[in-house]
Every structure is written in structure tokens, then in C-alpha cells.
Design a protein around this motif. Sequence first.
Motif, mmCIF file in Angstrom:
data_model
loop_
_atom_site.group_PDB
_atom_site.id
_atom_site.type_symbol
_atom_site.label_atom_id
_atom_site.label_comp_id
_atom_site.label_asym_id
_atom_site.label_seq_id
_atom_site.Cartn_x
_atom_site.Cartn_y
_atom_site.Cartn_z
ATOM 1 N N ARG A 7 0.841 -1.205 0.000
ATOM 2 C CA ARG A 7 0.000 0.000 0.000
ATOM 3 C C ARG A 7 0.871 1.249 0.000
ATOM 4 O O ARG A 7 0.670 2.165 -0.797
ATOM 5 C CB ARG A 7 -0.860 0.033 1.270
ATOM 6 N N HIS A 45 -5.744 -3.273 -3.573
ATOM 7 C CA HIS A 45 -5.610 -2.354 -2.443
ATOM 8 C C HIS A 45 -6.520 -1.130 -2.566
ATOM 9 O O HIS A 45 -7.073 -0.661 -1.588
ATOM 10 C CB HIS A 45 -4.157 -1.885 -2.323
ATOM 11 N N PHE A 46 -6.610 -0.628 -3.776
ATOM 12 C CA PHE A 46 -7.448 0.552 -4.020
ATOM 13 C C PHE A 46 -8.402 0.229 -5.160
ATOM 14 O O PHE A 46 -8.019 0.266 -6.319
ATOM 15 C CB PHE A 46 -6.575 1.750 -4.380
ATOM 16 N N ALA A 51 -10.439 5.872 -4.770
ATOM 17 C CA ALA A 51 -9.928 5.263 -3.539
ATOM 18 C C ALA A 51 -8.432 5.506 -3.396
ATOM 19 O O ALA A 51 -7.929 5.724 -2.293
ATOM 20 C CB ALA A 51 -10.230 3.765 -3.535
ATOM 21 N N LEU A 52 -7.755 5.485 -4.522
ATOM 22 C CA LEU A 52 -6.311 5.753 -4.484
ATOM 23 C C LEU A 52 -6.022 7.179 -4.011
ATOM 24 O O LEU A 52 -5.197 7.405 -3.122
ATOM 25 C CB LEU A 52 -5.701 5.506 -5.872
ATOM 26 N N GLY A 55 -6.645 7.568 -0.457
ATOM 27 C CA GLY A 55 -5.521 7.050 0.310
ATOM 28 C C GLY A 55 -4.381 8.050 0.389
ATOM 29 O O GLY A 55 -3.757 8.220 1.436
#
Lengths: 181, 181
Positions: A7, A45-46, A51-52, A55
Motif C-alpha cells: 500500500r 488495495h485501491f 480510492a487511491l 488514500g
Amino acid sequence: MSKNDTRYKILIAAADIVQTDGILDLTLEAAAEKAGVSKGGLLYHFPSKDALIEGMVEFLMKNYAESIKMGAEQDLSQTGKWTRAFIKETFLQSTSNRSMDAGLMAAAAINPNLLKPVQDAYEEWQNHIEHDGLDPILATVLRLAVDGLWFSEIFGLAPLEDNRRKLVLERLIQLTQDNEE
Amino acid sequence: MSKNDTRYKILIAAADIVQTDGILDLTLEAAAEKAGVSKGGLLYHFPSKDALIEGMVEFLMKNYAESIKMGAEQDLSQTGKWTRAFIKETFLQSTSNRSMDAGLMAAAAINPNLLKPVQDAYEEWQNHIEHDGLDPILATVLRLAVDGLWFSEIFGLAPLEDNRRKLVLERLIQLTQDNEE
DNA sequence: GACAAAAAACCGTCTAGACGGTACAGTAAA
DNA sequence: TTTACTGTACCGTCTAGACGGTTTTTTGTC
């Protein structure tokens, strides 16, 4: 390789791309490749581009918010402690941690809603700064000056050279020390 | 319809899109449609997207630079005239003319090289401000505060409410008047 | 001032590629 | 058995830019 390591690598890679090539070159594929992960891996992960970015913003705010709070708590003088913490931490961050900017820019460009956490944090800081035992207008001016410095460095608009930067920092701190309300 | 009229219409339309829908929605087609021109027509005036952004940046800098220069020239007091002009004009621009932001953001996003003209103008202003008869550190702080205000409004980071904004402006101006070197 | 030629301004379609996201089968380690 | 991936194939959409064609304006000539 733990979940968090990957991540982290992805976030750094994404920030790197934004910083060097611009927001428009931040694609899922490019970020994955730079992080040494497959596109599928990134999406694990995303699950989306939003979502990325989310993050990235989270990542940038975490240390920043905590540092300011700690700085204020550890300040020996009550008067102006939040303003000083804000000044010092921003000066520090913007020299050492350029990925701050990347998250901010990416969010602003791709989905302004994602700026919400940053905006919320700022509201809180501004509130502290206005009730910091200083003349609130002066305190606000100091806060804006710090943001201005950050801004000038993000966009390269006459950024201050090192020595001047240091002198400005000192002056800002000094102004929090002899301007009680 | 003269050449310049159409060019102007396209630039306004592009700025409008960036401002209301975000950078990512600035496409050639969208800009053309909003300007009431075909895509081919747009490409006649701006042969590439970079050229369009370049036009936006040029456009935004022209008035801004001129206004600051005029403000400085018309200031009755010699001391601090550039700093005051910079403060006043930026406060004004950032209330009335949001296309500043649009051009800046679009350039930063799409091709950071296109920021060059803005950077050059800033270098010049910073130079004036540092040799304005004021304590140069203070003058720099004032300049940064103004930029910080702009920044806070672009990203919505605890932007000042109207009254506070006004008080801050007054304070900044005041600080240029009783701090000779 | 009439008129043709040339240049400028503009239209609208087409294409090739990129991108976000999906689906899914497989793998290696914990 | 679950977690954390890899790798590939694919879909629908969007977009920059190319291009060929058309209208409008300017210019030179008589």
C-alpha cells in the motif's frame, strides 16, 4: 511483503508521478508499474482511482495533523502555541515531504470531494489559531503567510531561497511572541 | 466576428469549465461547444490543448500584471507601493475573477511547464516587493499572506468569511504603512 | 467599385489510442 | 483456508488531433 508495505509503495509511487509528470499522467497502470505491482494488485488495495486519491490524502494528513497537535501540546508558552505549531510544522513538512502537495493537487483535480478531510482539518486549525491568545487578525495573517509559502513552493511562484525562508520563519515565530491580545 | 473575439470566447469558455466542472472536464470539444464554435474552429485558434492552456495563462497574467503595475504607479506614497499594489490587486482578483485559478490549475495539471510565465511574473513582483522601502522580510511575509489567502480560496481550506477577509486586507495594508526600513 | 483570386476563419467527421474498470484463473505464502 | 497478489484478456467510453471540405473576409486588378 506485508499488506501495508505494498500500500505504502503504491502511494509513494502515485505521489511521485503527480509530482514529476503532473496529475494527468497519474493513471492506475502507471502507478502500478512504478510501484512494482500489477494493475490487479493495485486494484486489490485501491478498488478505484478515487480510492487511491483518498488514500493519498489520508496519508498526507495523518502525520501532519498529529505533528501539529503534538507541537502545540509541547509548547511551553500557552499564548500562540497553536499558531507556532502550525507555522513550524508546515515549514518542516514542505521542505521534507513533497508528497503532501501531490495528494492535494490530485484530489483537487480528480474529485474535489476528496479534499474534505483536508478542509476539515484546516477548519479546526483555523479555529485554534483564532483563539490562541493572540490578536486573531494577526494570527490569521501568520497562518495565511505559511500557506502562501507552501503555495509558492507547489507552483514554483517565486519560492524563497533558503536563507530568506529561514528568516521568514523566524519572523513569523517572533510575531507570535510579542503580540498578545 | 473577428479573430480576437472568437479567441476570447474560447478562453472564457475554457476558464468557465475549469472553474465549474473541474480540470478533468476541460476537453477541446467541451470548450468548443461552450464557446459556440466547432472543434475544428477551436483547433484553428489553438492547435493543441497545450496551446489552449498557454492562451489561458497568458490571458490571466495580462490584466493581473498590468493592474499591479498601474496600482504601484498611482500610489501616492513611494514606500511600500509595490507591496500594496500586489495586496490590493490580488484581493480584488481573487474575489472577482476566478479565471485566475482556472488558468493556474489547468496549467499545473496539464503541463507544469506552462506555468513559466506566471513564475516569471512572480519573480519580478517579489523583486519589487523586496526593494519597496519596507523591511524586506516583513514585505515578504505580507506577500505570502496574500498568496495564502488565494490558496485557501482555491482549495477551500478554511477560507475567510467576508468580514474577516476585509479586516485582514486592512491589516496587511496598514502593515505596509508603518514599517519603513 | 466590380470582381476574381487568395487567404483566413471555421465546420464536422473519423481514427487511433488511452484509460478506468471488470472478470477470472492461477500462484505463493502465512 | 485465507490473504495477497500476478497476468491476461476484455469492454465501453472518451479524447486529442488529423483531415478534407466550406464559408467568409481580404487583397489585388481593372
